[in-house]
Write an enzyme that holds these catalytic residues in place. Structure first.
Site, PDB file in Angstrom:
ATOM      1  N   LYS A  13       0.831  -1.206   0.000  1.00 31.89           N
ATOM      2  CA  LYS A  13       0.000   0.000   0.000  1.00 31.89           C
ATOM      3  C   LYS A  13       0.867   1.258   0.000  1.00 31.89           C
ATOM      4  O   LYS A  13       0.678   2.162  -0.815  1.00 31.89           O
ATOM      5  CB  LYS A  13      -0.925   0.025   1.239  1.00 31.89           C
ATOM      6  CG  LYS A  13      -1.842  -1.185   1.353  1.00 31.89           C
ATOM      7  CD  LYS A  13      -2.741  -1.119   2.583  1.00 31.89           C
ATOM      8  CE  LYS A  13      -2.026  -1.195   3.924  1.00 31.89           C
ATOM      9  NZ  LYS A  13      -1.398  -2.494   4.229  1.00 31.89           N
ATOM     10  N   ARG A  88     -10.124   0.587   8.111  1.00 30.45           N
ATOM     11  CA  ARG A  88      -9.674  -0.744   8.480  1.00 30.45           C
ATOM     12  C   ARG A  88     -10.725  -1.526   9.248  1.00 30.45           C
ATOM     13  O   ARG A  88     -10.471  -2.664   9.627  1.00 30.45           O
ATOM     14  CB  ARG A  88      -8.468  -0.587   9.401  1.00 30.45           C
ATOM     15  CG  ARG A  88      -7.161  -1.044   8.818  1.00 30.45           C
ATOM     16  CD  ARG A  88      -6.134  -0.656   9.849  1.00 30.45           C
ATOM     17  NE  ARG A  88      -4.926  -1.365   9.751  1.00 30.45           N
ATOM     18  CZ  ARG A  88      -3.835  -0.903   9.131  1.00 30.45           C
ATOM     19  NH1 ARG A  88      -3.830   0.231   8.503  1.00 30.45           N
ATOM     20  NH2 ARG A  88      -2.750  -1.601   9.142  1.00 30.45           N
ATOM     21  N   ARG A 127      11.882  -5.472   5.464  1.00 30.46           N
ATOM     22  CA  ARG A 127      11.684  -4.077   5.051  1.00 30.46           C
ATOM     23  C   ARG A 127      12.504  -3.092   5.881  1.00 30.46           C
ATOM     24  O   ARG A 127      12.671  -3.256   7.075  1.00 30.46           O
ATOM     25  CB  ARG A 127      10.207  -3.736   5.205  1.00 30.46           C
ATOM     26  CG  ARG A 127       9.905  -2.266   5.079  1.00 30.46           C
ATOM     27  CD  ARG A 127       8.454  -2.004   5.048  1.00 30.46           C
ATOM     28  NE  ARG A 127       7.769  -2.505   6.216  1.00 30.46           N
ATOM     29  CZ  ARG A 127       6.457  -2.440   6.355  1.00 30.46           C
ATOM     30  NH1 ARG A 127       5.706  -1.926   5.410  1.00 30.46           N
ATOM     31  NH2 ARG A 127       5.906  -2.902   7.439  1.00 30.46           N
ATOM     32  N   ARG A 161      10.766  -0.600  11.437  1.00 30.51           N
ATOM     33  CA  ARG A 161       9.616  -0.380  12.310  1.00 30.51           C
ATOM     34  C   ARG A 161       9.606  -1.353  13.482  1.00 30.51           C
ATOM     35  O   ARG A 161       9.994  -2.498  13.336  1.00 30.51           O
ATOM     36  CB  ARG A 161       8.323  -0.555  11.494  1.00 30.51           C
ATOM     37  CG  ARG A 161       7.900   0.721  10.835  1.00 30.51           C
ATOM     38  CD  ARG A 161       6.824   0.531   9.813  1.00 30.51           C
ATOM     39  NE  ARG A 161       5.679  -0.272  10.238  1.00 30.51           N
ATOM     40  CZ  ARG A 161       4.613  -0.468   9.479  1.00 30.51           C
ATOM     41  NH1 ARG A 161       4.539   0.088   8.285  1.00 30.51           N
ATOM     42  NH2 ARG A 161       3.621  -1.215   9.897  1.00 30.51           N
ATOM     43  N   ARG A 172      -0.979  -8.624  13.177  1.00 31.40           N
ATOM     44  CA  ARG A 172      -1.516  -7.673  12.180  1.00 31.40           C
ATOM     45  C   ARG A 172      -2.313  -8.421  11.110  1.00 31.40           C
ATOM     46  O   ARG A 172      -3.374  -7.965  10.682  1.00 31.40           O
ATOM     47  CB  ARG A 172      -0.369  -6.877  11.540  1.00 31.40           C
ATOM     48  CG  ARG A 172       0.174  -5.799  12.472  1.00 31.40           C
ATOM     49  CD  ARG A 172       1.623  -5.464  12.183  1.00 31.40           C
ATOM     50  NE  ARG A 172       1.861  -4.898  10.856  1.00 31.40           N
ATOM     51  CZ  ARG A 172       3.070  -4.819  10.298  1.00 31.40           C
ATOM     52  NH1 ARG A 172       4.134  -5.255  10.939  1.00 31.40           N
ATOM     53  NH2 ARG A 172       3.207  -4.286   9.115  1.00 31.40           N
TER      54      ARG A 172
HETATM   55  P1  AP5 Z   1       4.817  -1.660   1.874  1.00 25.87           P
HETATM   56  O1  AP5 Z   1       4.507  -0.834   0.688  1.00 25.87           O
HETATM   57  O2  AP5 Z   1       5.544  -1.034   2.990  1.00 25.87           O
HETATM   58  O3  AP5 Z   1       3.478  -2.388   2.390  1.00 25.87           O
HETATM   59  P2  AP5 Z   1       2.227  -1.833   3.187  1.00 25.87           P
HETATM   60  O4  AP5 Z   1       1.014  -2.449   2.570  1.00 25.87           O
HETATM   61  O5  AP5 Z   1       2.275  -0.349   3.272  1.00 25.87           O
HETATM   62  O6  AP5 Z   1       2.457  -2.535   4.583  1.00 25.87           O
HETATM   63  P3  AP5 Z   1       2.386  -1.968   6.058  1.00 25.87           P
HETATM   64  O7  AP5 Z   1       3.196  -2.893   6.898  1.00 25.87           O
HETATM   65  O8  AP5 Z   1       2.691  -0.525   6.128  1.00 25.87           O
HETATM   66  O9  AP5 Z   1       0.875  -2.210   6.376  1.00 25.87           O
HETATM   67  P4  AP5 Z   1       0.185  -2.218   7.707  1.00 25.87           P
HETATM   68  O10 AP5 Z   1      -1.202  -2.123   7.279  1.00 25.87           O
HETATM   69  O11 AP5 Z   1       0.517  -3.389   8.576  1.00 25.87           O
HETATM   70  O12 AP5 Z   1       0.818  -0.978   8.525  1.00 25.87           O
HETATM   71  P5  AP5 Z   1       0.340   0.506   8.778  1.00 25.87           P
HETATM   72  O13 AP5 Z   1       1.511   1.369   8.846  1.00 25.87           O
HETATM   73  O14 AP5 Z   1      -0.759   0.860   7.879  1.00 25.87           O
HETATM   74  O15 AP5 Z   1       5.627  -2.950   1.363  1.00 25.87           O
HETATM   75  C1  AP5 Z   1       6.179  -3.899   2.268  1.00 25.87           C
HETATM   76  C2  AP5 Z   1       7.561  -4.358   1.795  1.00 25.87           C
HETATM   77  O16 AP5 Z   1       7.423  -5.133   0.614  1.00 25.87           O
HETATM   78  C3  AP5 Z   1       8.518  -3.219   1.419  1.00 25.87           C
HETATM   79  O17 AP5 Z   1       9.819  -3.591   1.786  1.00 25.87           O
HETATM   80  C4  AP5 Z   1       8.398  -3.099  -0.109  1.00 25.87           C
HETATM   81  O18 AP5 Z   1       9.606  -2.627  -0.691  1.00 25.87           O
HETATM   82  C5  AP5 Z   1       8.109  -4.536  -0.501  1.00 25.87           C
HETATM   83  N1  AP5 Z   1       7.186  -4.624  -1.641  1.00 25.87           N
HETATM   84  C6  AP5 Z   1       6.093  -3.863  -1.887  1.00 25.87           C
HETATM   85  N2  AP5 Z   1       5.472  -4.259  -3.026  1.00 25.87           N
HETATM   86  C7  AP5 Z   1       6.191  -5.321  -3.488  1.00 25.87           C
HETATM   87  C8  AP5 Z   1       6.056  -6.184  -4.631  1.00 25.87           C
HETATM   88  N3  AP5 Z   1       5.045  -6.035  -5.499  1.00 25.87           N
HETATM   89  N4  AP5 Z   1       6.971  -7.153  -4.794  1.00 25.87           N
HETATM   90  C9  AP5 Z   1       8.017  -7.311  -3.906  1.00 25.87           C
HETATM   91  N5  AP5 Z   1       8.191  -6.518  -2.809  1.00 25.87           N
HETATM   92  C10 AP5 Z   1       7.296  -5.544  -2.606  1.00 25.87           C
HETATM   93  O19 AP5 Z   1      -0.275   0.381  10.251  1.00 25.87           O
HETATM   94  C11 AP5 Z   1       0.573   0.111  11.355  1.00 25.87           C
HETATM   95  C12 AP5 Z   1      -0.240   0.039  12.632  1.00 25.87           C
HETATM   96  O20 AP5 Z   1      -0.868   1.312  12.878  1.00 25.87           O
HETATM   97  C13 AP5 Z   1      -1.401  -0.952  12.639  1.00 25.87           C
HETATM   98  O21 AP5 Z   1      -0.965  -2.254  12.974  1.00 25.87           O
HETATM   99  C14 AP5 Z   1      -2.306  -0.340  13.708  1.00 25.87           C
HETATM  100  O22 AP5 Z   1      -1.813  -0.585  15.003  1.00 25.87           O
HETATM  101  C15 AP5 Z   1      -2.173   1.152  13.424  1.00 25.87           C
HETATM  102  N6  AP5 Z   1      -3.156   1.642  12.448  1.00 25.87           N
HETATM  103  C16 AP5 Z   1      -2.886   2.206  11.232  1.00 25.87           C
HETATM  104  N7  AP5 Z   1      -4.001   2.538  10.593  1.00 25.87           N
HETATM  105  C17 AP5 Z   1      -5.022   2.190  11.413  1.00 25.87           C
HETATM  106  C18 AP5 Z   1      -6.442   2.263  11.303  1.00 25.87           C
HETATM  107  N8  AP5 Z   1      -7.034   2.773  10.192  1.00 25.87           N
HETATM  108  N9  AP5 Z   1      -7.192   1.807  12.345  1.00 25.87           N
HETATM  109  C19 AP5 Z   1      -6.625   1.308  13.451  1.00 25.87           C
HETATM  110  N10 AP5 Z   1      -5.281   1.193  13.627  1.00 25.87           N
HETATM  111  C20 AP5 Z   1      -4.485   1.635  12.610  1.00 25.87           C
HETATM  112 MG    MG Z   2       2.447   1.032   4.867  1.00 31.23          MG
END
Ligand code: AP5
Ligand code: MG
Ligand code: ZN
Length: 215
Positions: A13, A88, A127, A161, A172
């Site tokens: 994402k 979410r 990552r 992270r 997660r």
């Molecule tokens: P990346 O692009 O970083 O993936 P991502 O989908 O952004 O993954 P996240 O870990 O950020 O998602 P998340 O939902 O767990 O965390 P968030 O920060 O939103 O890609 C991942 C890796 O793969 C990278 O190294 C990239 O280079 C590689 N990659 C990407 N695409 C690829 C491909 N096609 N092929 C190969 N490699 C690839 O949330 C964190 C925390 O915040 C949550 O756990 C929760 O506690 C809180 N939170 C956030 N939003 C909310 C909400 N709306 N409600 C409640 N709690 C929330």
């Molecule tokens: Mg992300």
């Protein structure tokens, strides 16, 4: 144009949202990034969110809805928003729908990034990001062209992270299936859902998303 990138942890994402902002003039609203900034700044929200995020659980709907509500009032969101990691839960999706109505905004499409669980764990645990500009990297799939130097900004400061360990990742992922995956049906029923193959190479995923959001 306002779009949602919906997908499990590590689906890409953030990676894709950053690419789309480069030429479309839209802003990326990542609730994860905003919450991590609050944790670093030590705000009240940050203090409440820190331990929850480290475990891989979801912070309350109330907190994230307020963050998004306030952020949508800033003028840079007028050109369009890419929601990354929000909504979410079904409660957040309903709240977003009300917020958009109230602010006179529309949702163009919801891109579901489909992935394979075992691929996700490899992505997340490998990552790292640039500490200066936030560019994302991966030990196996995307190393900086020059070792130890960010391709985008030249910084030599990288970070990982606190929730990118296998245990927090599994939590997660469970939370994604339990609380977030019902949104797939929710948006499908509204006719706004576009699935893409999140297991493809990064450039290919980008192509599929661009095709989906301009269709
Ligand atoms: P990346 O692009 O970083 O993936 P991502 O989908 O952004 O993954 P996240 O870990 O950020 O998602 P998340 O939902 O767990 O965390 P968030 O920060 O939103 O890609 C991942 C890796 O793969 C990278 O190294 C990239 O280079 C590689 N990659 C990407 N695409 C690829 C491909 N096609 N092929 C190969 N490699 C690839 O949330 C964190 C925390 O915040 C949550 O756990 C929760 O506690 C809180 N939170 C956030 N939003 C909310 C909400 N709306 N409600 C409640 N709690 C929330
Ligand atoms: Mg992300
Ligand atoms: Zn950088």
């Amino acid at each position: 144009m306002n779009i949602i990138l919906l997908g499990p942890p590590g689906a890409g994402k953030g990676t894709q949202a950053r690419r789309l902002t480069e030429d479309l003039g839209m802003v990326q609203l990542s609730t994860g990034d905003m919450l991590r900034a609050a944790v670093s700044a030590g705000t009240e929200v940050g203090k409440e969110a820190k331990a929850i995020m480290e475990r891989g659980d979801l912070v309350t709907d109330e907190i994230v809805i307020k963050i998004i509500d306030d952020r949508l009032d800033e003028p840079d969101t007028e050109k369009g928003v890419i929601f990354d990691g929000f909504p979410r839960t079904l409660g957040q999706a309903d709240a977003l729908s009300d917020l958009l109505d109230r602010k006179g905004l529309a949702l163009k499409s919801v891109v579901e990034m489909r992935c394979d669980d075992e691929q996700l764990v490899v992505r997340v645990t490998g990552r790292f990001t640039c500490g200066m500009c936030g560019e994302g990297y991966h030990y196996s799939f995307k190393m900086p062209a020059k070792e130890g130097v960010c391709d985008k900004c030249g910084s030599t400061d990288f970070k990982r992270r606190d929730d990118d360990n296998e245990e927090a990742f599994r939590t997660r992922l469970l939370n994604y299936y339990k609380d977030t995956s019902p949104l797939i049906g929710y948006y499908h029923a509204k006719g706004t859902l576009s699935p893409v193959d999140g297991t493809a190479a990064i450039d290919e995923v980008e192509k599929q998303i661009r095709a989906a959001i301009t269709a």
